[in-house]
Scaffold this motif. Structure first.
Motif, PDB file in Angstrom:
ATOM      1  N   LEU A  21      78.365  62.988  35.723  1.00 65.88           N
ATOM      2  CA  LEU A  21      79.918  64.788  35.570  1.00 65.88           C
ATOM      3  C   LEU A  21      77.756  64.944  36.514  1.00 65.88           C
ATOM      4  O   LEU A  21      76.763  64.892  36.144  1.00 65.88           O
ATOM      5  N   PRO A  22      78.353  66.003  37.572  1.00 68.36           N
ATOM      6  CA  PRO A  22      77.267  67.200  38.793  1.00 68.36           C
ATOM      7  C   PRO A  22      76.568  67.897  37.375  1.00 68.36           C
ATOM      8  O   PRO A  22      76.162  69.075  37.392  1.00 68.36           O
ATOM      9  N   LEU A  23      75.775  67.838  35.931  1.00 65.44           N
ATOM     10  CA  LEU A  23      75.401  67.975  35.227  1.00 65.44           C
ATOM     11  C   LEU A  23      74.212  67.534  34.611  1.00 65.44           C
ATOM     12  O   LEU A  23      73.955  66.720  35.202  1.00 65.44           O
ATOM     13  N   ARG A  46      85.848  59.890  42.960  1.00 61.95           N
ATOM     14  CA  ARG A  46      86.164  60.972  42.405  1.00 61.95           C
ATOM     15  C   ARG A  46      87.099  60.828  41.308  1.00 61.95           C
ATOM     16  O   ARG A  46      88.151  61.197  41.674  1.00 61.95           O
ATOM     17  N   VAL A  47      86.918  61.636  39.779  1.00 56.60           N
ATOM     18  CA  VAL A  47      87.853  61.753  38.869  1.00 56.60           C
ATOM     19  C   VAL A  47      87.652  62.889  38.947  1.00 56.60           C
ATOM     20  O   VAL A  47      86.784  63.797  38.359  1.00 56.60           O
ATOM     21  N   VAL A  48      89.078  63.554  38.239  1.00 57.04           N
ATOM     22  CA  VAL A  48      89.153  65.254  37.841  1.00 57.04           C
ATOM     23  C   VAL A  48      89.097  64.721  36.180  1.00 57.04           C
ATOM     24  O   VAL A  48      90.119  64.446  36.151  1.00 57.04           O
ATOM     25  N   VAL A  49      88.099  65.590  35.913  1.00 54.42           N
ATOM     26  CA  VAL A  49      88.282  65.240  33.857  1.00 54.42           C
ATOM     27  C   VAL A  49      87.321  66.874  33.422  1.00 54.42           C
ATOM     28  O   VAL A  49      86.990  67.561  34.254  1.00 54.42           O
ATOM     29  N   TYR A  57      86.323  69.657  35.983  1.00 57.17           N
ATOM     30  CA  TYR A  57      85.055  69.066  37.053  1.00 57.17           C
ATOM     31  C   TYR A  57      85.345  67.521  37.092  1.00 57.17           C
ATOM     32  O   TYR A  57      86.341  66.757  37.513  1.00 57.17           O
ATOM     33  N   THR A  58      84.876  67.797  38.724  1.00 55.65           N
ATOM     34  CA  THR A  58      84.638  66.058  39.614  1.00 55.65           C
ATOM     35  C   THR A  58      83.845  65.126  38.968  1.00 55.65           C
ATOM     36  O   THR A  58      82.219  65.823  38.977  1.00 55.65           O
ATOM     37  N   LEU A 120      84.186  69.547  44.149  1.00 54.01           N
ATOM     38  CA  LEU A 120      85.723  70.281  43.722  1.00 54.01           C
ATOM     39  C   LEU A 120      85.138  71.076  42.845  1.00 54.01           C
ATOM     40  O   LEU A 120      84.422  71.704  42.049  1.00 54.01           O
ATOM     41  N   ALA A 121      85.861  72.462  43.242  1.00 52.61           N
ATOM     42  CA  ALA A 121      85.877  73.836  42.271  1.00 52.61           C
ATOM     43  C   ALA A 121      86.794  74.182  41.329  1.00 52.61           C
ATOM     44  O   ALA A 121      88.270  73.383  41.974  1.00 52.61           O
TER      45      ALA A 121
END
Length: 827
Positions: A21-23, A46-49, A57-58, A120-121
């Motif tokens: 995750l981008p965190l 990429r997956v959406v979670v 998040y992407t 992705l936003a």
């Protein structure tokens, strides 16, 4: 329905994916894969979670397995976004190494690596419930406003509604409207990358017949604008294959209506296509040059050393023709079918050198740097992934691209500090990262510099790296004549004008008379660094940072160069009421301003951060310099790096002391590099240049070493000191910055953390101390330095202990409100 789904997939495996995750979180999360997505998942896609209660998040899939997490119940992934992986396994390996080496989280690496358009936003979308008939007279004012807005625009985000109502918190109101069944609330993910599309115009085949064409012109006699458009098309088609609608409108002057009429009549055929955003895409010019005898010998030597060394340092004096050797190596690598990454420290250099390299490699070269917008960066990413580019030219962030088969990385000006990322994490050095990256592809690295970093030169001397040397300037051009001028002496003799000594003024005038060009270097932007009251010595300071404000004449305001704060320039001292305020010191803006008074006929330009903020500003300055629209260029360190212009014969270093008297163990090394690099811009093509160094300390050891071009004397002198005082390359350094908004709490936190580290590392821990600038953006700062000897200490174990100490500290109540930032190899 659920039972039917379970029965339908009863023979399928239950899969789980670990995702990045981008965190800035310490561990990756595991998600469950719905049965119908089993075949769609792959590492690097990429997956959406959902993470947390409502945020989407992407994430990037980093591993696939059938083990459920033990500590929590895995949520399902919601969507797979890619048909093919957009991140390679080599990249994932590189990301994990960066996170481990630079003591950050892999999510922070992902955030830095992926272009924004591929992240992705997640936004909450609000729409009207069309099945519900609403009596608007029963609504509150704010509810009515929202419905009115949704009548005009069918979909709004929460931020849109917050702006509409002029308030930050709108969720309670939206929740109430949702409960009344007036609106729908949905969390949607939108892909930000959209290909650039253009309408292309072609002529209908039937009009390629001469008779039909004549008949068509007869018909269009009563529609002159359409006839103009047709003539413009015929003219353009002689020189180019593809003609866009915009080009046709511009060439013909007929307007969009005339083009549309011809499309409606089926004279023209319009077709929308995806096009590249990169202006140089299809240019392919050939260019020929011959290596000198010394260059050829060095070229052969580098290839020989690559047989048993993965990294070679090319140490060549300024203007010795290193770029030509790079080009020959790139040609051979492309011929072997492998990719090349050409790293440069500055966007300034990237835009300048692309014009030279595209002559040799045309459409096979791609460019990647931060001045590109989100869509352009995503486009380069996709092209590199598809192996459409053989050469990538870019700044430090280009190490993150998804290379197919990287055979060679060239790190030009490898000594430059611009390769180091300071904020945010990962705080990596692109030069060092490039060496690891090349190893993952079994590729080679060539480091190039006229003034190598001591670390690289040290590694070459102990034979960890190969070493190749270019000792002569290309074409036999002599190194510039360097003259040191004492500012004190000139001031005593009253020969100095403003900030320019008589020697520099005379040399500039001679260059202008000979239609030659001048570059002046002053390593500070703005007009004046300090505004001071002559009566009480008051100096305006930033409200957020512990620094004085710099006056900028262009905005007529005082600026903070750390947080961007600005304020009006006072006419009266706020402390004592005096009107005796004066400016001390000078930056590039003041140099430019005063020079225009002293040399009114000269065309003067400035190149610093303030004048190059817009996308094309930098390239326009360089083009003007090349086309001799500029006589004198005033600049910061941007002018020191790799610029190559034949008519620049005089270089003026306005104040060398600002470099030499800096409190940093690298000050002498950096001063030598900067002075030698700036000097190297003079006299590069057949004319011997002149360099004037103005200083209050003409006898300084480093200035003498620059005059003698004696890098080795500098190296051996400095290395003795570094060995004695335990600095790189003999020792490794890790800095910990602790930040807090309260200085007293920060003091206690830093003391506690320092004591905990000493329990493990003893006197290897130095501090905590306040850094040179002890407050930035309202955060007070304390620094702890840890020094580890290269031999006998496992740096990996040391980092693991530091992580544990930081984690334990963050679990205590004392850590509340603090930020701890590790910085590995900070300088």
């Amino acid at each position: 329905m659920l039972e039917f789904a379970d029965a339908h997939y009863s023979g399928r495996r239950t899969l789980f994916v670990e995702v990045i995750l981008p965190l800035a979180i310490a561990k990756n999360y595991t998600y469950r894969v719905p049965y119908d997505m089993n075949d769609a998942i792959a590492i690097g896609k990429r997956v959406v979670v959902q993470f947390g209660k409502s945020k989407l998040y992407t994430a990037i899939i980093s591993s696939i397995g059938d083990q459920a997490p033990e500590k929590y119940e895995a949520k399902y992934i919601l969507e797979v976004l890619d048909s093919q992986p957009i991140v390679t396994t080599a990249q994932l390996q590189f990301w994990h190494w960066l996170a481990e080496y630079y003591m950050c989280n892999v999510g922070e690496v992902m955030n830095a690596a992926l272009p924004a358009a591929l992240k992705l936003a997640s936004e909450t979308k609000i729409t009207v419930n069309k099945d519900m008939v609403v009596d608007k007279t029963t609504l509150h004012d704010k509810e009515f406003l929202i419905l009115e807005a949704l009548d005009l625009q069918p979909e709004l985000t929460i931020s849109d509604i917050a702006k509409l109502l002029g308030q930050k918190t709108v969720m309670p109101l939206l929740k109430l409207m949702f409960e009344k069944n007036i609106i729908h609330i949905s969390e949607e993910v939108s892909d930000r990358y959209k290909p650039r599309r253009r309408t292309f115009i072609t002529l209908n085949r039937i009009y390629q017949d001469q008779d039909n064409m004549r008949e068509l012109f007869n018909i269009l006699e009563r529609a002159p604008k359409q006839a103009d458009a047709l003539l413009a098309y015929i003219k353009l088609s002689r020189h180019q294959k593809a003609i866009t609608k915009n080009e046709l409108i511009e060439e013909s002057g007929a307007g969009a209506a005339a083009i549309k009429a011809l499309i409606d009549k089926e004279v023209f055929v319009a077709e929308e296509k995806n096009v590249s955003r990169l202006h140089y895409e299809n240019e392919d010019d050939g260019a020929v040059f011959t290596l000198s005898e010394q260059q050829q010998n060095v070229f052969i030597d580098i290839k020989r050393q690559f047989e048993d060394k993965d990294t070679v340092l090319l140490y060549g004096v300024t203007s010795s023709g290193k770029t030509q050797i790079y080009i020959r190596l790139i040609e051979e690598m492309i011929a072997s079918g492998r990719q090349v990454l050409y790293l440069l420290p500055e966007i300034a250099l990237t835009t300048h050198i692309i014009e030279r390299l595209r002559n040799y490699f045309g459409a096979s070269i791609g460019v990647y740097h931060s001045k590109f917008n989100d869509n352009e960066r995503a486009e380069v990413w996709q092209k590199v992934l598809n192996n459409e580019y053989k050469v990538i030219l870019g700044a430090r962030s280009s190490v993150f691209l998804p290379y197919y088969d990287l055979g060679l990385i060239i790190v030009d000006e490898e000594h430059e500090t611009s390769y180091k990322q300071f904020d945010p994490a990962p705080r990596y050095n692109a030069r060092d990262a490039a060496i690891y990256l090349a190893a993952t592809y079994k590729g080679k690295v060539l480091l190039g510099s006229a003034t190598p970093s001591f670390e690289s030169y040290f590694n070459a001397r102990i034979h960890k790296f190969g070493l190749a040397e270019l000792t002569e300037r290309y074409g036999g051009v002599e190194l510039p004549d360097i003259e040191v001028v004492s500012i004190s002496e000139e001031t005593k003799k009253k020969l100095i004008q403003s900030h320019f000594t008589s020697v520099l003024m005379n040399d500039m005038q001679v260059a202008l008379d000979n239609k030659e060009q001048v570059i002046l270097f002053q390593n500070r932007r703005g007009y004046a660094p300090v505004l001071i009251c002559k009566i009480c010595a008051y100096t305006p300071k930033c409200i957020n940072c512990d620094v004085s404000l710099t006056f900028h004449k262009s905005s007529k305001k005082l600026h903070c160069h750390y947080c961007g704060y600005k304020e009006d320039t006072p006419n009266i001292c706020p402390a004592c009421g005096s009107t005796h305020l004066e400016y001390k010191g000078f930056g590039t803006e003041k140099v430019e301003d005063e020079l225009s008074l002293l040399l009114p006929n000269a065309k003067i330009a400035r190149m610093d951060l303030d004048t190059t903020r817009s996308r094309n500003a930098l390239q326009n300055i360089l083009n003007d310099l090349e086309e001799k629209k500029i006589d004198i260029l005033v600049g910061t360190q941007m002018v020191a790096k790799g610029l190559d212009f034949s008519d620049v014969t005089v270089i003026g270093i306005i104040s060398a002391d600002s470099l030499l008297k800096f409190p940093d163990y690298r000050a002498n090394e950096r001063s030598f590099q900067m002075l030698a690099q700036v000097s190297g811009r003079a006299g590069r093509r057949g004319k011997r240049g002149k360099v004037v160094i103005q200083t209050y300390d003409p006898g300084h050891r480093v200035i003498k070493q620059v005059i003698d071009n004696d890098f080795l004397d500098l190296y051996f002198t400095e290395m003795e000191e570094r060995k004695s005082f335990k600095y790189p390359p003999y020792y490794r350094i890790i800095n910990l910055d602790i930040k807090h908004k309260d200085p007293e709490i920060l003091h206690n936190q830093a003391i506690y953390l320092g004591n905990e580290l000493r329990k493990h590392f003893g006197d290897r821990v130095i501090g905590p101390e306040a850094p040179l600038i002890s407050r930035i953006r309202n955060y007070y700062i304390k620094s702890i330095m840890l020094k580890f000897e290269k031999d006998g200490v496992s740096i990996a174990k040391a980092k693991a202990i530091i992580r544990e100490v930081i984690t334990e500290f963050q679990t205590t109540k004392l850590s509340k409100g603090s930020i701890v930032q590790p910085d590995v190899d900070p300088y």
